[in-house]
Each structure stands twice: as structure tokens, then as C-alpha cells.
Enzyme design. Structure first.
Site, PDB file in Angstrom:
ATOM      1  N   PHE A 137       0.859  -1.182   0.000  1.00 36.97           N
ATOM      2  CA  PHE A 137       0.000   0.000   0.000  1.00 36.97           C
ATOM      3  C   PHE A 137       0.894   1.230   0.000  1.00 36.97           C
ATOM      4  O   PHE A 137       1.762   1.378   0.855  1.00 36.97           O
ATOM      5  CB  PHE A 137      -0.918   0.031   1.220  1.00 36.97           C
ATOM      6  CG  PHE A 137      -1.786   1.260   1.264  1.00 36.97           C
ATOM      7  CD1 PHE A 137      -2.957   1.310   0.522  1.00 36.97           C
ATOM      8  CD2 PHE A 137      -1.416   2.369   2.017  1.00 36.97           C
ATOM      9  CE1 PHE A 137      -3.754   2.444   0.538  1.00 36.97           C
ATOM     10  CE2 PHE A 137      -2.204   3.506   2.039  1.00 36.97           C
ATOM     11  CZ  PHE A 137      -3.377   3.540   1.293  1.00 36.97           C
ATOM     12  N   CYS A 138       0.694   2.114  -0.977  1.00 34.05           N
ATOM     13  CA  CYS A 138       1.502   3.332  -1.092  1.00 34.05           C
ATOM     14  C   CYS A 138       0.763   4.474  -0.406  1.00 34.05           C
ATOM     15  O   CYS A 138      -0.269   4.948  -0.910  1.00 34.05           O
ATOM     16  CB  CYS A 138       1.766   3.659  -2.559  1.00 34.05           C
ATOM     17  SG  CYS A 138       2.846   5.100  -2.769  1.00 34.05           S
ATOM     18  N   LEU A 139       1.284   4.899   0.729  1.00 32.19           N
ATOM     19  CA  LEU A 139       0.640   5.956   1.500  1.00 32.19           C
ATOM     20  C   LEU A 139       0.707   7.295   0.782  1.00 32.19           C
ATOM     21  O   LEU A 139      -0.178   8.133   0.920  1.00 32.19           O
ATOM     22  CB  LEU A 139       1.314   6.069   2.877  1.00 32.19           C
ATOM     23  CG  LEU A 139       0.572   6.822   3.973  1.00 32.19           C
ATOM     24  CD1 LEU A 139      -0.756   6.170   4.279  1.00 32.19           C
ATOM     25  CD2 LEU A 139       1.433   6.925   5.229  1.00 32.19           C
ATOM     26  N   GLY A 142      -1.999   7.046  -1.889  1.00 37.40           N
ATOM     27  CA  GLY A 142      -3.281   6.646  -1.325  1.00 37.40           C
ATOM     28  C   GLY A 142      -3.934   5.470  -2.006  1.00 37.40           C
ATOM     29  O   GLY A 142      -5.155   5.449  -2.172  1.00 37.40           O
ATOM     30  N   SER A 143      -3.154   4.466  -2.396  1.00 34.27           N
ATOM     31  CA  SER A 143      -3.737   3.317  -3.099  1.00 34.27           C
ATOM     32  C   SER A 143      -2.932   2.063  -2.826  1.00 34.27           C
ATOM     33  O   SER A 143      -1.707   2.115  -2.661  1.00 34.27           O
ATOM     34  CB  SER A 143      -3.782   3.583  -4.604  1.00 34.27           C
ATOM     35  OG  SER A 143      -4.234   2.450  -5.318  1.00 34.27           O
TER      36      SER A 143
END
Length: 395
Positions: A137-139, A142-143
């Protein structure tokens, strides 16, 4: 504010902060440097080139950011159970010749979605479903990143990195000439800091994912390998320092990390029985070779199956590299993948559709991995699944 509410707010705040930060960087780069310095005191053409390059990189980056969010990481269909006892039940999936399992030989099941969990899928709380070939999950954007948006994520990294490289090149070139009375434009200092920071971060991220693609690994695989190494190191320290006092032992072997022995299991059909074979997490079951891995990622929908041996040529590899480098060149291949999936969904119903979806989304293992499994079976480094023993009344 509840934990879930704060979590959702954080998912919105961080990407918004990135967008606002880019707004300031555009002011510093395109106005303070591009207009006030380059356009007025040096060259109109160079300034216009800067505006075009920085604008192009950002537009492409934002389009890929939007595609990452719109396409999503890839939602796994809900699968019924396997017919592990091979009773011919037509309402559940027939048992494949090979599937990944726990140490008792049972397939993985996800309680959140009440579904059989296909290999390499993982339940993500960020999206609320099992993600196919979940990576991370790439903070920052946001995805969750998975099967269907991984290529978009790679191309986003390329063009976002290009923007900061252009920024650093231009500010380095014109900083000296811009100094007036021994004082540098303060906006230039921020350009140096931000471009240097993001170049280091994005370069490290992109290089790590290039290595993952070359071995057909995911970030989860890499985390498991590192956890195994950390746990083994901790365990060795405990063994070496047995007999020492509690205080000495705590200093020499700190708090126990997550228990990860690195053992993984696969259930294999052999003649009329099934066998469970253990392998190590450092093995790469889906590694088809670095050239094939890149072809599969770019031209084959990030899957390991569906193409004949003759497909994997040098021309295909060059084509994959060109598509990776050229903006939006992958769109025709993405549309082709979606068309194939649409045909799959329209031509089958009920359990037949689930079987077709399982075949479509399941990952093919490499010939090297199959040979390793066969070698272990010949050496009798395997055992019968516990549910077969229970059914036959054996212990």
C-alpha cells in the site's frame, strides 16, 4: 475520532499534502527560476523548454496517478472451496494439480471475504477485498498496488522522478548566475532540498521494484525474506548466549522479532495421491527469468501464463522496454486484457465461470520450481496431507 475515521482522513491528507507541495514547487521552479531568472536574464527558449518539460512530466504523472486509483490493484473474485477429497462435487472447484497450501495441505481461505484465497493474493484493509498479486500500500498516493495497477505505478515513478531530475538540473545550472550581492534566492534552496530528497526516495523505490520484477517478487515476499533473516539472527544469538544472565541476554539478543522461519508449502498431485512439499521463502516459484518477467508485466497483464513459448522473443523484450518508456503505450495492451476478461465473464456462469476465473488469475510456476519439487519428491522430502490421513483413518 475513531481509529478507522482517522485512518481514512490520513489517506486523504498525505496525497493532498503532496499536491499542495507540488503547487509550491511549481511556483519556485517555473516562476522564481524559470521566469524571474532564466526568461528575463538568460534565454526565452530555455525558459519555455523548462516549462514544457516540467509541465509534461507532471501531467503524465497525474494521469498515471489517476489510472492507479481508477483501475485499482485488482480485486480477486470470490472463489468456492476446493474439492480436496475429490468427491466430484460440482458446486466447488476441482482440485488443481498444484496449489500453495499450509503445512497440513489445506488451501488458504480468507475469513474476511469468505473465499478461497488464490496464490499471491492478500486481503487489504485499505480496499476491503483480496488484492490479486498484492504488492504494497503506497501511503503517498493513497492506493494499494497489485496486479492491475502495478505497471501504472512503475510508470508513475519514472515520470515523477523525471520531474525532479529536471528541477535539479535547471536549478544547478542557474544558481550561480542568480546570486545577487552574495545572497541566493531562498526558493532555490527549497528546490535543492526537495529535488534531492525525492530523487533519492523515488530512485531507491524504483530500483527495488526493478529488482522485484527481475525475480517476479513482491514487496510482501521481500518483507518475509527479511523477517526470516532477522528472526534467524535473533535465534542464533539466543543459542550462542545460553546460560548467561537475563540482563546480559537481553543486551546481546534484544526483543524477539516476528517469528518467521521462511517455510512455505505446496500441494502436488503425484499419481493417485497428493503430497505436500516444503520450500523456502527465498525460492521464487514464479520467476520465469528476468526477460520473460518484464514481458509478462508490460505485455501480458502482469500474469505468468497465457502465452506460448514462441511469444518470448528478443523482439518482445525490446517492445516491452519501449512500452515501459513511452507514456501511455501500454493502453492498447490494457484494453486487450480487459476485453479478454469481459469475454471470460460473459461466456460462463456459475461454477464454470469460477473455474475459468481461477484459471485466468492463477499464477503459473516456473519450470525450475517444478524441477525442484520433483527432486524433493524423489528424495521423499514430502508427506501426505493431514486430511487424507484423517479420511483414511491413519495417523
Amino acid at each position: 475520532m475513531t481509529v478507522d475515521a482517522w485512518f481514512k482522513v490520513r489517506l486523504f491528507i498525505i496525497p493532498l499534502g503532496i499536491v499542495l507541495g507540488l503547487g509550491y514547487l511549481n511556483f519556485a521552479l517555473n516562476y522564481s527560476l524559470g521566469y524571474q531568472e532564466i526568461y528575463i536574464h538568460h534565454s526565452h527558449g530555455v525558459a519555455i523548454t523548462l516549462w514544457c518539460l516540467s509541465g509534461l512530466c507532471q501531467v503524465i504523472s497525474f494521469v498515471y496517478w489517476g489510472l492507479i486509483l481508477y483501475v485499482g490493484p485488482g480485486k480477486s473474485p470470490k472463489f468456492p472451496l476446493f474439492d480436496i477429497y475429490q468427491e466430484g462435487n460440482k458446486d466447488i472447484l476441482p482440485l488443481p494439480d498444484l496449489f500453495f497450501c499450509d503445512k497440513f495441505g489445506f488451501p488458504f481461505y480468507d475469513s474476511h471475504t469468505q473465499s478461497l484465497r488464490i496464490e499471491r493474493s492478500f486481503y487489504s484493509k485499505y480496499v476491503g477485498y483480496n488484492v490479486l498479486k498484492f504488492d504494497h500500500f503506497c501511503l503517498w498516493i493513497g492506493s494499494s498496488i497489485g496486479l492491475t495497477n502495478y505497471l501504472f505505478f512503475m510508470k508513475f515513478c519514472i515520470w515523477f522522478l523525471s520531474f525532479f531530475i529536471i528541477m535539479l538540473v535547471y536549478v544547478s545550472r542557474y544558481t550561480k548566475s542568480s546570486i545577487n550581492s552574495g545572497e541566493i534566492n531562498h526558493n532555490f534552496i527549497l528546490l535543492y532540498i526537495m529535488s534531492g530528497f525525492w530523487i533519492l526516495c523515488i530512485s531507491a523505490l524504483f530500483i527495488s521494484h526493478v529488482l522485484y520484477v527481475c525475480q517476479n517478487m513482491t514487496t510482501l515476499d521481500d518483507i518475509s525474506i527479511k523477517q526470516k533473516i532477522r528472526y534467524q539472527r535473533w535465534k542464533n544469538r539466543r543459542t550462542e548466549n545460553e546460560g548467561k544472565s537475563g540482563e546480559q541476554l537481553h543486551c546481546l539478543a534484544p526483543k524477539q522479532p516476528r517469528k518467521e522461519k521462511g517455510k512455505r508449502y505446496v500441494s502436488v498431485k503425484k499419481d493417485n495421491i497428493r503430497l505436500v512439499v516444503e520450500f523456502d521463502v527465498t525460492e521464487c516459484p514464479f520467476n520465469m527469468g528476468w526477460r520473460r518477467n518484464w514481458i509478462n508485466l508490460v505485455l501480458n497483464g502482469n500474469r505468468t501464463k497465457g502465452k506460448d513459448e514462441q511469444y518470448y522473443t528478443t523482439f518482445r523484450f525490446i517492445q516491452a522496454m519501449v512500452v515501459l518508456a513511452v507514456p501511455f503505450a501500454e493502453i492498447p495492451f490494457e484494453l486487450r486484457r480487459r476485453r479478454a476478461l469481459s469475454d471470460l465473464e460473459s461466456n460462463a456462469n456459475g461454477v464454470e465461470r469460477k473455474i475459468a476465473e481461477f484459471i485466468f488469475y492463477s499464477n503459473e510456476v516456473s519450470p525450475e520450481f517444478l524441477n525442484m519439487i520433483e527432486d524433493k519428491i524423489e528424495k521423499r522430502e514430502c508427506y501426505i496431507p493431514s486430511y487424507f490421513l484423517a479420511k483414511s483413518g491413519l495417523k
